[in-house]
Design an enzyme around this catalytic site. Structure first.
Site, PDB file in Angstrom:
ATOM      1  CG  ASP A  58      -2.213   0.761   0.988  1.00 43.60           C
ATOM      2  OD1 ASP A  58      -2.141   1.978   0.717  1.00 43.60           O
ATOM      3  OD2 ASP A  58      -3.300   0.169   1.077  1.00 43.60           O
ATOM      4  CG  ASP A  85       2.894   4.669  -6.670  1.00 46.55           C
ATOM      5  OD1 ASP A  85       1.991   4.092  -7.316  1.00 46.55           O
ATOM      6  OD2 ASP A  85       3.051   5.907  -6.684  1.00 46.55           O
ATOM      7  CG  ASN A 112      -8.333  -4.296  -2.565  1.00 51.21           C
ATOM      8  OD1 ASN A 112      -9.559  -4.255  -2.576  1.00 51.21           O
ATOM      9  ND2 ASN A 112      -7.592  -3.400  -1.918  1.00 51.21           N
ATOM     10  CE1 TYR A 177     -12.295   2.479  -9.840  1.00 52.44           C
ATOM     11  CE2 TYR A 177     -14.667   2.581 -10.186  1.00 52.44           C
ATOM     12  CZ  TYR A 177     -13.584   2.064  -9.517  1.00 52.44           C
ATOM     13  OH  TYR A 177     -13.767   1.131  -8.523  1.00 52.44           O
ATOM     14  CE  LYS A 181     -11.594  -1.252 -10.083  1.00 54.35           C
ATOM     15  NZ  LYS A 181     -10.789  -2.330  -9.443  1.00 54.35           N
ATOM     16  CB  VAL A 210     -17.962  -1.406  -0.307  1.00 52.14           C
ATOM     17  CG1 VAL A 210     -17.515  -2.009   1.015  1.00 52.14           C
ATOM     18  CG2 VAL A 210     -18.195  -2.505  -1.345  1.00 52.14           C
ATOM     19  CB  THR A 212     -14.595   1.972   2.367  1.00 52.36           C
ATOM     20  OG1 THR A 212     -14.823   2.993   1.381  1.00 52.36           O
ATOM     21  CG2 THR A 212     -14.664   0.603   1.700  1.00 52.36           C
TER      22      THR A 212
END
Length: 270
Positions: A58, A85, A112, A177, A181, A210, A212
């Site tokens: 991460d 990265d 992920n 995006y 995806k 979701v 988050t």
């Protein structure tokens, strides 16, 4: 199967509910991209709770170190964190090689990491496009490439790529995006065919909206809550833990004949 205490319908700890434990995941070596927060942190935590040996990368150093400490304090095997990265493919693959050399070849890869930054079509520049692809699309393939040889040596493995329902439901507000995806399904299906002869399974897990910390702080307002209530078949909220449970299943031996598929976790919206 053995059972473990788990997550209720709204994502809160439910003392009455029992969730599956997958004995085949104990001791498995798992690599997760973007594992420091959100869905990624839930995936890292879920694998550790199953007794797996987890490594993750991460760019959020503080959150990632805190996650490692929290998991170790729970009594589960402490994950290994490396700051990386994913836009730097050479650094990504070098980090994965170093971790595999230290831990052993990986049995499971979870792609992920991603960034759903909002943008308008007329504002997209070639540089913005390239950066979005460099985060959400390109690293998936090269992470897969990095684990292939090790999984072949081990006689098989499981790759789980994280998708998004955004393109399924024709969401606007981030067209680059949604493009990246949508491409996840093509990557999954193509690699599943190429790698199946070595017993390497490749699947997509596609979350809906979701809850988050990022989503709650940036985009889930009263209007968003009403949209969720009117769009989902189930009236609870999709939590990171719900996505993690599907990832666990697909990584386990219970999913031995599951490959080239997309599994949607969205409360019945898409």
């Amino acid at each position: 199967m053995a059972q473990e205490q788990g997550v209720g319908h709204a994502g809160k700890q439910d003392s009455a509910g029992q969730l599956a434990r997958f004995p085949s995941l104990a001791g498995k070596r798992v690599f997760v991209t973007g594992g420091g927060s959100g869905i990624g942190a839930a995936i890292v935590s879920a694998f550790a709770a199953q007794g797996a040996q987890v490594a993750f990368i991460d760019i959020a150093r503080d959150a990632s170190l805190a996650l490692c400490e929290s998991i170790a304090a729970s009594g589960a095997p402490a994950p290994v964190f490396r700051e990386c990265d994913i836009r730097d493919v050479a650094a990504l693959q070098s980090t994965m090689r170093d971790l595999a050399a230290a831990m052993g070849d990986f049995d499971v890869l979870v792609n992920n990491a991603g960034n759903d930054q909002r943008h308008r079509p007329e504002e997209v520049t070639p540089a913005f496009w390239d950066n979005c692809v460099a985060i959400n699309q390109r690293p998936m393939f090269f992470a897969c490439q990095a684990v292939m040889a090790g999984m072949k040596r081990r006689g098989g493995g499981a790759i789980i790529n994280l998708g998004s329902t955004s393109w399924h439901i024709a969401n606007g507000g981030y067209p680059v995006y949604t493009t990246t995806k949508a491409a996840v399904s093509g990557l999954t299906r193509g690699l599943a065919r190429d790698l199946g002869q070595w017993n390497i399974r490749v699947n997509t897990v596609t979350p809906g909206w979701v809850m988050t910390e990022r989503q709650l702080s940036m985009w889930v307002d009263a209007e968003g809550e009403r949209l969720i209530d009117s769009s989902q078949c189930l009236k609870g909220r999709v939590m990171p833990e719900h996505v993690a449970r599907m990832v666990l299943f697909l990584a386990s031996d219970d999913a031995a004949m599951c490959t080239a598929q997309e599994y949607i976790v969205d409360g019945g919206w898409a």
